[in-house]
Design a protein around this motif. Structure first.
Motif, PDB file in Angstrom:
ATOM      1  N   TYR A   1       0.894  -1.403  -0.358  1.00 35.28           N
ATOM      2  CA  TYR A   1      -0.284  -0.067  -0.013  1.00 35.28           C
ATOM      3  C   TYR A   1       0.978   1.744  -0.129  1.00 35.28           C
ATOM      4  O   TYR A   1       2.109   1.964   0.862  1.00 35.28           O
ATOM      5  N   TYR A   2       1.428   2.222  -0.900  1.00 35.94           N
ATOM      6  CA  TYR A   2       2.477   2.900  -1.215  1.00 35.94           C
ATOM      7  C   TYR A   2       3.651   2.717  -1.310  1.00 35.94           C
ATOM      8  O   TYR A   2       4.213   1.179  -0.775  1.00 35.94           O
ATOM      9  N   ASP A   3       4.416   3.954  -0.233  1.00 38.30           N
ATOM     10  CA  ASP A   3       5.316   3.320   0.132  1.00 38.30           C
ATOM     11  C   ASP A   3       5.787   3.044   1.570  1.00 38.30           C
ATOM     12  O   ASP A   3       6.082   3.834   2.347  1.00 38.30           O
ATOM     13  N   ASN A   4       5.161   1.991   1.940  1.00 37.08           N
ATOM     14  CA  ASN A   4       4.877   1.237   2.993  1.00 37.08           C
ATOM     15  C   ASN A   4       5.035   0.121   3.690  1.00 37.08           C
ATOM     16  O   ASN A   4       4.552  -0.718   2.855  1.00 37.08           O
ATOM     17  N   ASN A   5       4.819  -0.195   5.427  1.00 38.42           N
ATOM     18  CA  ASN A   5       4.680  -1.574   5.600  1.00 38.42           C
ATOM     19  C   ASN A   5       3.633  -1.924   5.346  1.00 38.42           C
ATOM     20  O   ASN A   5       3.374  -3.157   5.908  1.00 38.42           O
ATOM     21  N   ASN A   6       2.078  -1.585   5.320  1.00 40.43           N
ATOM     22  CA  ASN A   6       0.988  -2.249   4.788  1.00 40.43           C
ATOM     23  C   ASN A   6       0.296  -2.742   3.410  1.00 40.43           C
ATOM     24  O   ASN A   6       1.698  -1.816   2.104  1.00 40.43           O
ATOM     25  N   PHE A   7      -0.839  -3.767   3.441  1.00 49.22           N
ATOM     26  CA  PHE A   7      -0.424  -4.066   2.009  1.00 49.22           C
ATOM     27  C   PHE A   7      -1.923  -4.213   2.288  1.00 49.22           C
ATOM     28  O   PHE A   7      -3.237  -4.441   3.212  1.00 49.22           O
TER      29      PHE A   7
ATOM     30  N   GLY B   1      -0.056  11.421  10.425  1.00 50.37           N
ATOM     31  CA  GLY B   1      -0.822   9.981  10.552  1.00 50.37           C
ATOM     32  C   GLY B   1      -0.218   9.246  10.565  1.00 50.37           C
ATOM     33  O   GLY B   1      -0.752   8.288  11.263  1.00 50.37           O
ATOM     34  N   GLN B   2       1.425   8.944  10.597  1.00 53.10           N
ATOM     35  CA  GLN B   2       2.325   7.644  10.336  1.00 53.10           C
ATOM     36  C   GLN B   2       3.405   7.780  11.596  1.00 53.10           C
ATOM     37  O   GLN B   2       4.119   7.099  11.377  1.00 53.10           O
ATOM     38  N   ASN B   3       3.628   8.871  12.402  1.00 54.52           N
ATOM     39  CA  ASN B   3       4.614   9.326  13.207  1.00 54.52           C
ATOM     40  C   ASN B   3       3.885   8.674  14.909  1.00 54.52           C
ATOM     41  O   ASN B   3       2.791   9.957  15.165  1.00 54.52           O
ATOM     42  N   THR B   4       4.451   8.253  15.627  1.00 53.82           N
ATOM     43  CA  THR B   4       3.460   8.097  16.805  1.00 53.82           C
ATOM     44  C   THR B   4       3.537   9.375  17.491  1.00 53.82           C
ATOM     45  O   THR B   4       3.924   9.136  18.863  1.00 53.82           O
ATOM     46  N   LEU B   5       5.111   9.710  17.168  1.00 55.99           N
ATOM     47  CA  LEU B   5       4.989  11.657  18.274  1.00 55.99           C
ATOM     48  C   LEU B   5       3.566  12.093  18.083  1.00 55.99           C
ATOM     49  O   LEU B   5       3.433  12.287  17.727  1.00 55.99           O
ATOM     50  N   VAL B   6       3.474  12.814  19.550  1.00 54.82           N
ATOM     51  CA  VAL B   6       2.255  13.665  19.526  1.00 54.82           C
ATOM     52  C   VAL B   6       2.569  14.978  19.404  1.00 54.82           C
ATOM     53  O   VAL B   6       3.273  15.489  20.605  1.00 54.82           O
ATOM     54  N   GLU B   7       1.626  16.250  18.143  1.00 64.76           N
ATOM     55  CA  GLU B   7       1.948  17.308  17.968  1.00 64.76           C
ATOM     56  C   GLU B   7       1.011  17.311  19.414  1.00 64.76           C
ATOM     57  O   GLU B   7       0.269  17.298  19.947  1.00 64.76           O
ATOM     58  N   THR B   8       1.474  18.421  19.861  1.00 66.18           N
ATOM     59  CA  THR B   8       0.658  18.990  21.366  1.00 66.18           C
ATOM     60  C   THR B   8      -0.304  20.518  20.926  1.00 66.18           C
ATOM     61  O   THR B   8       0.055  20.928  19.122  1.00 66.18           O
ATOM     62  N   PRO B   9      -1.265  20.790  21.165  1.00 66.63           N
ATOM     63  CA  PRO B   9      -2.021  21.648  20.832  1.00 66.63           C
ATOM     64  C   PRO B   9      -1.741  22.956  19.982  1.00 66.63           C
ATOM     65  O   PRO B   9      -1.832  23.272  19.060  1.00 66.63           O
ATOM     66  N   GLU B  10      -0.203  23.346  21.278  1.00 69.46           N
ATOM     67  CA  GLU B  10      -0.309  25.102  20.732  1.00 69.46           C
ATOM     68  C   GLU B  10       1.097  24.428  19.036  1.00 69.46           C
ATOM     69  O   GLU B  10       1.074  25.503  17.986  1.00 69.46           O
ATOM     70  N   LYS B  11       1.363  23.474  19.546  1.00 72.85           N
ATOM     71  CA  LYS B  11       1.883  23.047  17.773  1.00 72.85           C
ATOM     72  C   LYS B  11       1.278  22.900  16.574  1.00 72.85           C
ATOM     73  O   LYS B  11       1.529  23.955  15.559  1.00 72.85           O
ATOM     74  N   ILE B  12       0.019  22.083  16.770  1.00 70.69           N
ATOM     75  CA  ILE B  12      -0.891  21.914  15.390  1.00 70.69           C
ATOM     76  C   ILE B  12      -0.978  23.799  15.256  1.00 70.69           C
ATOM     77  O   ILE B  12      -1.157  24.468  14.434  1.00 70.69           O
ATOM     78  N   ASN B  13      -1.338  24.506  16.507  1.00 70.49           N
ATOM     79  CA  ASN B  13      -1.487  26.116  15.927  1.00 70.49           C
ATOM     80  C   ASN B  13      -0.964  26.801  15.190  1.00 70.49           C
ATOM     81  O   ASN B  13      -0.615  27.208  14.258  1.00 70.49           O
ATOM     82  N   GLU B  14       0.681  26.127  15.568  1.00 75.11           N
ATOM     83  CA  GLU B  14       1.363  26.565  15.116  1.00 75.11           C
ATOM     84  C   GLU B  14       1.965  26.906  13.606  1.00 75.11           C
ATOM     85  O   GLU B  14       1.812  27.174  12.231  1.00 75.11           O
ATOM     86  N   ARG B  15       1.216  25.787  13.502  1.00 73.29           N
ATOM     87  CA  ARG B  15       1.779  24.960  12.354  1.00 73.29           C
ATOM     88  C   ARG B  15       0.281  25.485  11.226  1.00 73.29           C
ATOM     89  O   ARG B  15       0.765  26.086   9.994  1.00 73.29           O
ATOM     90  N   VAL B  16      -1.043  26.031  11.769  1.00 75.93           N
ATOM     91  CA  VAL B  16      -2.120  26.440  10.992  1.00 75.93           C
ATOM     92  C   VAL B  16      -1.204  28.179  11.120  1.00 75.93           C
ATOM     93  O   VAL B  16      -1.492  28.900   9.396  1.00 75.93           O
ATOM     94  N   ASP B  17      -1.228  29.076  12.074  1.00 76.96           N
ATOM     95  CA  ASP B  17      -0.346  29.972  11.919  1.00 76.96           C
ATOM     96  C   ASP B  17       0.457  30.254  10.290  1.00 76.96           C
ATOM     97  O   ASP B  17       0.423  31.380   9.651  1.00 76.96           O
ATOM     98  N   TRP B  18       1.591  29.273  10.117  1.00 71.10           N
ATOM     99  CA  TRP B  18       2.070  29.458   9.612  1.00 71.10           C
ATOM    100  C   TRP B  18       1.551  29.710   8.371  1.00 71.10           C
ATOM    101  O   TRP B  18       2.597  30.377   7.372  1.00 71.10           O
ATOM    102  N   VAL B  19       0.807  28.327   7.838  1.00 66.56           N
ATOM    103  CA  VAL B  19       0.288  28.581   5.817  1.00 66.56           C
ATOM    104  C   VAL B  19      -0.576  29.451   5.860  1.00 66.56           C
ATOM    105  O   VAL B  19      -0.137  30.320   5.329  1.00 66.56           O
ATOM    106  N   LEU B  20      -1.068  30.130   6.835  1.00 67.25           N
ATOM    107  CA  LEU B  20      -2.127  31.423   6.808  1.00 67.25           C
ATOM    108  C   LEU B  20      -1.366  32.734   7.437  1.00 67.25           C
ATOM    109  O   LEU B  20      -1.639  33.246   5.670  1.00 67.25           O
ATOM    110  N   ASP B  21       0.458  32.535   6.913  1.00 70.06           N
ATOM    111  CA  ASP B  21       1.494  34.087   7.096  1.00 70.06           C
ATOM    112  C   ASP B  21       1.428  34.274   6.124  1.00 70.06           C
ATOM    113  O   ASP B  21       2.096  34.919   5.688  1.00 70.06           O
ATOM    114  N   ASN B  22       1.989  32.962   5.224  1.00 71.01           N
ATOM    115  CA  ASN B  22       2.797  32.253   3.856  1.00 71.01           C
ATOM    116  C   ASN B  22       1.964  32.623   2.836  1.00 71.01           C
ATOM    117  O   ASN B  22       2.554  32.329   2.021  1.00 71.01           O
ATOM    118  N   THR B  23       0.735  32.627   2.841  1.00 72.18           N
ATOM    119  CA  THR B  23      -0.193  32.470   1.838  1.00 72.18           C
ATOM    120  C   THR B  23      -1.352  34.125   1.644  1.00 72.18           C
ATOM    121  O   THR B  23      -2.199  33.970   1.835  1.00 72.18           O
TER     122      THR B  23
END
Length: 333
Positions: A94-100, A267-289
């Motif tokens: 299934y694409y480039d991973n260990n699922n089939f 969605g493929q990494n077990t490291l859990v993002e913090t809510p603050e990190k998620i919002n930082e990523r939203v802001d980065w996209v909005l600030d750069n568009t």
């Protein structure tokens, strides 16, 4: 004012207790689970598991609820794998991973199935903010083998018509996510890129719900992105985990729809993002568009979540729900 919506591309991991119960059922085989003709014992386990993942989303405070696609052992190939005119052959990566998944070989007319509609009808009894999830027509063709239709173009049209018929049978949903990773991983060439957009348009036209074409595992080529924007859809999904720079370039160079889906959690990494990190990523996209103005921003993991252990998937849902709650607090303050 921009609305921020917490949701997912679906395909959740099967709860551990459900795996154990299914494996304990006498004579249970994988084929029983994905046949579309499961017996009452298997159906009962899946029904309880569906309730559990609906509650996971509700407890996390997500704004859309998906069915979870717990029966989809063949992942995005599932709608074909359970069809009466499709044979399932050998195991394929299934694409480039260990699922089939099992290769769905189309050997006859892709007539109406209703398999996914039944799942959504069961979910609609437990949630009123329903989101449907389907493979997009181009990706479903890419994952399948055609042994019936005249050529690739006819096959794509047939798959689009099949998916449109399935969508027409859905209960009322607020959103439809069409997952199109193959637009990235096996980009259509000249002519096919326009045809793929037309096929997506045909599926999107079958519903009054907001339609999001969510791409992942990278970024679309410029031409594929431009043709996708010609489809009558409400939003394109961009994987800002796998390739943030090229996705940003596509948006700024060619524009996008008035709504957007941002793949912000891995969605493929077990490291859990913090809510603050998620919002930082939203802001980065909005600030750069700076030229873009979005009515709706869908905040979501970049890929399906079946790759994750159950506890990590639950933690990511909770982080996502808290991230949108924090944005709402700032907006209303």
């Amino acid at each position: 004012m921009t609305e921020f919506v917490a949701t997912t591309p679906g395909l959740f991991p099967l709860p551990d207790w459900a795996k154990d119960e299914l494996s304990d059922l006498k004579g249970h085989q994988k084929e029983d689970l994905v046949s579309g003709n499961e017996g009452p014992e298997i159906t009962a386990v899946i029904d309880r598991a569906r309730t559990a993942v609906v509650e996971d989303q509700q407890n996390a405070g997500l704004d859309r609820t998906v069915e979870g696609q717990l029966r989809w052992d063949d992942m995005l190939a599932h709608p074909l794998a359970v069809h009466e005119n499709v044979e399932t052959h050998g195991i394929v990566r299934y694409y480039d991973n260990n699922n089939f998944y099992r290769d769905p070989v189309v050997t006859g007319d892709l007539t109406f199935s209703g398999d996914v509609a039944k799942e959504l009808e069961a979910t609609a009894e437990q949630a009123d903010n329903l989101q449907a999830v389907l493979p997009g027509p181009y990706s479903l063709c890419d994952l399948a083998t055609n042994e019936y239709y005249e050529d690739d173009a006819a096959f794509l049209d047939a798959v689009a018509d099949f998916l449109a018929g399935e969508v027409e049978a859905f209960p009322e949903t607020e959103t439809l996510y069409l997952l199109e990773p193959s637009l990235v991983t096996n980009a259509p060439g000249d002519g096919v890129d326009e045809h793929a957009s037309e096929a997506i348009d045909a599926v999107a036209s079958a519903t009054d719900a907001e339609v999001v074409v969510h791409t992942h595992y990278g970024a679309l080529t410029e031409k594929v992105h431009a043709h996708l924007l010609d489809a009558d859809i409400d939003a394109v999904g961009y994987d800002f985990i796998a390739n943030h720079e090229e996705n940003l370039y596509n948006i700024n160079e060619y524009g996008t729809k008035s709504a957007i889906s941002l793949g912000l959690l891995n969605g493929q990494n077990t490291l859990v993002e913090t809510p603050e990190k998620i919002n930082e990523r939203v802001d980065w996209v909005l600030d750069n568009t700076p030229a873009a103005s979005f009515d709706t921003v869908y905040m979501t993991p970049n890929t399906e979540l079946f790759y994750l252990p159950v506890n990590k998937y639950q933690e990511k849902l909770a982080a996502l729900g808290e991230a949108t709650a924090l944005r709402a607090e700032v907006t209303t303050a």
